[in-house]
Design an enzyme around this catalytic site. Sequence first.
Site, short mmCIF file in Angstrom:
data_model
loop_
_atom_site.label_atom_id
_atom_site.label_comp_id
_atom_site.label_asym_id
_atom_site.label_seq_id
_atom_site.Cartn_x
_atom_site.Cartn_y
_atom_site.Cartn_z
N HIS A 1 37.49 31.58 0.11
CA HIS A 1 38.44 31.05 -0.88
C HIS A 1 39.75 31.83 -0.81
CE1 HIS A 1 36.41 34.44 -2.99
NE2 HIS A 1 37.63 34.68 -3.43
N TYR B 1 40.19 29.84 -5.83
CA TYR B 1 40.15 28.40 -5.56
C TYR B 1 39.71 28.14 -4.12
CZ TYR B 1 42.45 27.14 -9.93
OH TYR B 1 42.74 26.94 -11.26
N THR B 2 39.00 27.05 -3.96
CA THR B 2 38.63 26.56 -2.62
C THR B 2 39.29 25.20 -2.44
OG1 THR B 2 36.48 27.66 -2.77
CG2 THR B 2 36.74 25.97 -1.07
N CYS C 1 27.47 27.72 -7.36
CA CYS C 1 28.82 27.97 -7.85
C CYS C 1 29.01 27.23 -9.16
CB CYS C 1 29.87 27.52 -6.84
SG CYS C 1 31.55 28.03 -7.28
#
Length: 336
Positions: free
Chosen positions: A100, A133-134, A309
């Site tokens: 990420h 964030y991904t 997640c």
Amino acid sequence: EEDRSSPWWPPGSSKQASSLYEKESMELMMTPLQAGVLVVVVTTLVLVLLRRKKVTKKFLDKSRQTVRLKEVEQLSPDTKRLRFALPSEDMVLGLPVGKHFKVFCPNAKGVATGEWNGRPDPEAEEDEIERKYTPISSDDDRGYVDLVIKVYKGGLVDRFPDGGKMSQHVDKLKVGDALAISGPWGVVQYAGRGKWLYGRKEIPKIANVAMMAGGTGITPMLQIISAILKDPEDSTKLSLLFANQTEADILVRDHLEALQKKHPDRFTTLWYTLDRPPKNWTYSSGFVDADVIKAKLPPPGDSTLVLMCGPPPMIQYACKANLDKLGYPKHRQLAF
């Protein structure tokens, strides 16, 4: 100069040598057409070699850099896809699958001093905050990076008078505005065709990947699912259990279902569970528990890797506690 009157030179040898030289010279001469063809062939070979040697530049280098908002697409009343431009159209983000990047923004003040959403704010004294964030894009995409953001606006729900700090900041960005990011970060990496890395440690070949995601925790799962399904030689089997509050909260649902429909033999299970399901809901309801894990995910074993997640309480009490109960090895449980 050589003495051709020497007995070592047979009679007439000088004339024979001259004739042979002229014959070879004629054979080596090319017509203009042949010369043109040769130039084209050589030029093509040089260009091919240059392209092979050309290395695609990666944007992320762990330093803090900025990207600029290029376009915005409204996916739902509270969810957006934001496309940020990289400095060059030929550049890729440079984010390994499973990792990420961090996003930075100025800190915000809560409705009540020192609090955020009715609780003590551990970031109250910070000038700046960061979040992980991904993206939903990959290094197959050049010149941009795509983020899907669910915006948590303050005041819409009594329990959350302040909303989400980062999501509200990103929501206010206009096309052309800059966003500070850095990366790549993270310890989980998918190296392709069943090969996984945890830090520097290689995990033995994995045949089944069981995923449990909550809310926006779907983005790293989508990144991995997309990477695996892009490779027709990757035989990894995928299962996903996706938990949300309501049906409207299910992010990228259409995309997930399209992938599952296209690859049913590889993306074998896509299952939802909702805290507040609508009438006639055909999937599960309530929190993730041992029953739904046992029914929808592959059984425990060294060839099965479980990825998680979501909100910390979900990971700790719903996922890990039930995985332990069902006998999933702890060294095959990884949380983002």
